[in-house]
Design an enzyme around this catalytic site. Structure first.
Site, PDB file in Angstrom:
ATOM      1  N   LYS A   1       8.064 -11.105   4.218  1.00  0.00           N
ATOM      2  CA  LYS A   1       9.122 -11.167   5.228  1.00  0.00           C
ATOM      3  C   LYS A   1       8.776 -12.015   6.436  1.00  0.00           C
ATOM      4  O   LYS A   1       7.686 -11.928   6.972  1.00  0.00           O
ATOM      5  CB  LYS A   1       9.402  -9.759   5.735  1.00  0.00           C
ATOM      6  CG  LYS A   1      10.010  -8.839   4.711  1.00  0.00           C
ATOM      7  CD  LYS A   1      10.294  -7.527   5.397  1.00  0.00           C
ATOM      8  CE  LYS A   1      10.863  -6.497   4.459  1.00  0.00           C
ATOM      9  NZ  LYS A   1      10.695  -5.163   5.059  1.00  0.00           N
TER      10      LYS A   1
ATOM     11  N   ARG B   1     -15.304  -2.293   2.060  1.00  0.00           N
ATOM     12  CA  ARG B   1     -15.270  -1.760   3.427  1.00  0.00           C
ATOM     13  C   ARG B   1     -16.505  -0.919   3.744  1.00  0.00           C
ATOM     14  O   ARG B   1     -16.940  -0.866   4.896  1.00  0.00           O
ATOM     15  CB  ARG B   1     -14.006  -0.942   3.630  1.00  0.00           C
ATOM     16  CG  ARG B   1     -12.805  -1.849   3.709  1.00  0.00           C
ATOM     17  CD  ARG B   1     -11.581  -1.143   4.163  1.00  0.00           C
ATOM     18  NE  ARG B   1     -10.638  -2.123   4.670  1.00  0.00           N
ATOM     19  CZ  ARG B   1      -9.331  -1.939   4.736  1.00  0.00           C
ATOM     20  NH1 ARG B   1      -8.810  -0.789   4.354  1.00  0.00           N
ATOM     21  NH2 ARG B   1      -8.554  -2.870   5.219  1.00  0.00           N
TER      22      ARG B   1
ATOM     23  N   GLY C   1      -4.101  -8.488   3.075  1.00  0.00           N
ATOM     24  CA  GLY C   1      -4.574  -7.896   1.819  1.00  0.00           C
ATOM     25  C   GLY C   1      -4.522  -8.836   0.623  1.00  0.00           C
ATOM     26  O   GLY C   1      -5.528  -9.055  -0.052  1.00  0.00           O
TER      27      GLY C   1
ATOM     28  N   GLY D   1      -3.047  -6.147   9.172  1.00  0.00           N
ATOM     29  CA  GLY D   1      -2.180  -5.866  10.325  1.00  0.00           C
ATOM     30  C   GLY D   1      -2.890  -6.133  11.641  1.00  0.00           C
ATOM     31  O   GLY D   1      -2.303  -6.698  12.571  1.00  0.00           O
TER      32      GLY D   1
HETATM   33  P1  ADP Z   1      -0.508  -9.780   2.933  1.00  0.00           P
HETATM   34  O1  ADP Z   1      -0.749  -8.442   2.286  1.00  0.00           O
HETATM   35  O2  ADP Z   1      -1.447 -10.848   2.422  1.00  0.00           O
HETATM   36  O3  ADP Z   1      -0.510  -9.688   4.434  1.00  0.00           O
HETATM   37  P2  ADP Z   1       2.379  -9.497   2.822  1.00  0.00           P
HETATM   38  O4  ADP Z   1       2.165  -8.027   2.801  1.00  0.00           O
HETATM   39  O5  ADP Z   1       3.086 -10.091   3.960  1.00  0.00           O
HETATM   40  O6  ADP Z   1       0.981 -10.258   2.570  1.00  0.00           O
HETATM   41  O7  ADP Z   1       3.239  -9.915   1.537  1.00  0.00           O
HETATM   42  C1  ADP Z   1       2.783  -9.652   0.264  1.00  0.00           C
HETATM   43  C2  ADP Z   1       3.925  -9.407  -0.679  1.00  0.00           C
HETATM   44  O8  ADP Z   1       4.859 -10.482  -0.701  1.00  0.00           O
HETATM   45  C3  ADP Z   1       3.420  -9.250  -2.077  1.00  0.00           C
HETATM   46  O9  ADP Z   1       3.716  -7.939  -2.525  1.00  0.00           O
HETATM   47  C4  ADP Z   1       4.180 -10.316  -2.871  1.00  0.00           C
HETATM   48  O10 ADP Z   1       4.581  -9.868  -4.139  1.00  0.00           O
HETATM   49  C5  ADP Z   1       5.377 -10.569  -2.003  1.00  0.00           C
HETATM   50  N1  ADP Z   1       5.970 -11.897  -2.280  1.00  0.00           N
HETATM   51  C6  ADP Z   1       5.406 -13.097  -2.092  1.00  0.00           C
HETATM   52  N2  ADP Z   1       6.216 -14.081  -2.509  1.00  0.00           N
HETATM   53  C7  ADP Z   1       7.330 -13.496  -3.000  1.00  0.00           C
HETATM   54  C8  ADP Z   1       8.542 -13.982  -3.573  1.00  0.00           C
HETATM   55  N3  ADP Z   1       8.768 -15.286  -3.741  1.00  0.00           N
HETATM   56  N4  ADP Z   1       9.472 -13.071  -3.954  1.00  0.00           N
HETATM   57  C9  ADP Z   1       9.243 -11.746  -3.795  1.00  0.00           C
HETATM   58  N5  ADP Z   1       8.129 -11.236  -3.250  1.00  0.00           N
HETATM   59  C10 ADP Z   1       7.174 -12.091  -2.852  1.00  0.00           C
END
Ligand code: ADP
Ligand code: MG
Length: 389
Positions: A194, A34, A348, A371
């Site tokens: 989610k 960053r 992330g 976000g």
């Molecule tokens: P990003 O940070 O790329 O935007 P999110 O914050 O939406 O992604 O989601 C990331 C989280 O989702 C991670 O901590 C990962 O461990 C969790 N995750 C992904 N697949 C699973 C799964 N099958 N069961 C439990 N947690 C999961």
């Protein structure tokens, strides 16, 4: 959006909102990405003979807290830029104002964490007015914070002539292309924890896309909504109806939805735990699906073949804990292998995967704001974009 092209910064004191929310370890910056991303804007302004006052947040402190001081960031920044000093005062304070008053051309002052100010997140107008005294013009380059209507993002921008920095401009242009006239076929790959985090994005993108690939924990809400047995996998029980509705809408719009066919499952989330592969709709208790399986990896790669536009957000599994990182790495490789595609990755964990593979250069754009990028794709604008228009 007003940009640096519209700003003559010669001899001016420029207040710049950057995003130096970097990971720290033992009082040192662990990942300078960053900081490096802010340099083109800072150098451009310094080359014009401006002096710079920098504002940033770091972490989520509840008031002043030395653990969240930007002092280590100033040290890291000083290795890339000369004339940097740290001002260890809350950025809205009289002391901070006095410290920057005497800045000369080419000098850079990084003020303390804006979240040490109680009015920052409330967008307190009095605090915004005190920020506005720190510079003659304002440059917003904190794309990762542009979805926050905070005093150092939106409040101060309303009070000073304001411009988008290069990072901000690049991010907004790259994301805007995903909404306006994207080349088809267009695929979106979503994963992560989610569905509820991503409803808005799915709803806004569905009418524009051809293929929707769903992995990560959110896939299990869809699989269960379709009547599958998902064992102990994460499911948002209160979103089953929504998941069904999204699938119906996708069908009506002619969007082909790809869900996992098989999953890598375990009884616990733990490195080195014994894993098994099950059909995604027949996971026995006590197993939980923690990554997409090998068949799904291949099916997803095939679904991506020939696309002209792709957006990817969210890991396909528990990326932090090997071996549940394999599906995410496979999707990263599959997108990186596409030729002539407009590819954007945000979030992330997915960005970390791309970096770990050393495939950043193979993507058209790697977004620095998780976000913020999702909110932009949901709404087509952000508070920090609107205020620069
Ligand atoms: P990003 O940070 O790329 O935007 P999110 O914050 O939406 O992604 O989601 C990331 C989280 O989702 C991670 O901590 C990962 O461990 C969790 N995750 C992904 N697949 C699973 C799964 N099958 N069961 C439990 N947690 C999961
Ligand atoms: Mg995340």
């Amino acid at each position: 959006m007003r940009t640096l092209q519209d700003l003559d910064a010669r001899g001016k004191r420029v207040l710049v909102r950057v995003d130096y929310n970097v990971p720290l370890k033992d009082g040192a910056v662990q990942d300078e990405t960053r900081i490096l991303e802010s340099l083109p804007t800072l150098r451009h302004l310094l080359d014009q003979g401006a002096s710079l006052v920098l504002l940033s947040h770091l972490g989520r402190p509840k008031g002043p807290d030395p653990k969240y001081s930007l002092a280590p960031v100033a040290e890291a920044l000083a290795r890339h830029l000369s004339g940097v000093r740290f001002v260890p005062h809350a950025p809205g304070s009289e002391e901070a104002f006095r410290a920057v008053e005497a800045l000369g051309p080419g000098e850079v002052a990084l003020l303390e964490n804006v979240r040490f100010e109680p009015g920052e997140e409330k967008n307190d107008p009095d605090l915004a007015a005190r920020y506005a005294r720190l510079g003659e013009v304002f440059v917003l380059d904190a794309f990762g914070s542009a979805h926050r209507a905070h005093a150092s993002v939106v409040g101060v921008a309303r009070l000073l002539p304001s411009f988008a920095g290069f990072l901000m401009e690049r991010e907004v242009r790259a994301l805007a292309r995903l909404l306006r006239d994207p080349e088809r076929p267009y695929a979106v790959v979503l994963g992560g924890a989610k569905v509820s985090d991503k409803i808005g994005v799915i709803e806004n993108l569905l009418p524009r896309i051809d293929r929707l690939l769903i992995g990560g924990a959110m896939a299990f809400t869809f699989l269960k909504a379709l009547g599958g047995e998902v064992g102990k996998s994460l499911v948002e029980e209160d979103r089953l109806e929504l998941a069904k509705d999204l699938l119906r809408r996708a069908e009506a719009l002619g969007v082909r939805v790809y869900l996992p066919q098989d999953v890598v499952a375990a009884e616990r989330i733990e490195a080195g735990v014994e894993t098994r592969v099950f059909p995604a709709d027949a996971i026995p208790i006590p197993y939980m699906g923690l990554d997409i399986g090998p068949k799904t990896q291949a099916a997803f790669a095939e679904a991506l073949a020939g696309v002209r536009t792709v957006f990817w957000n969210g890991p396909m599994g528990v990326f932090e804990v090997p071996p549940f990182d394999q599906g995410t790495l496979a999707v990263g490789r599959a997108i990186a292998a596409l030729e002539g595609v407009y590819s954007v990755v945000g979030g992330g964990d997915s960005v970390a995967a791309v970096n770990r593979l050393g495939l950043k250069e193979r993507f058209t754009h790697v977004s620095t704001g998780g976000g913020a990028s999702l909110e932009y794709l949901e709404k087509g604008t952000l508070p920090g974009v609107e205020v620069l228009e």
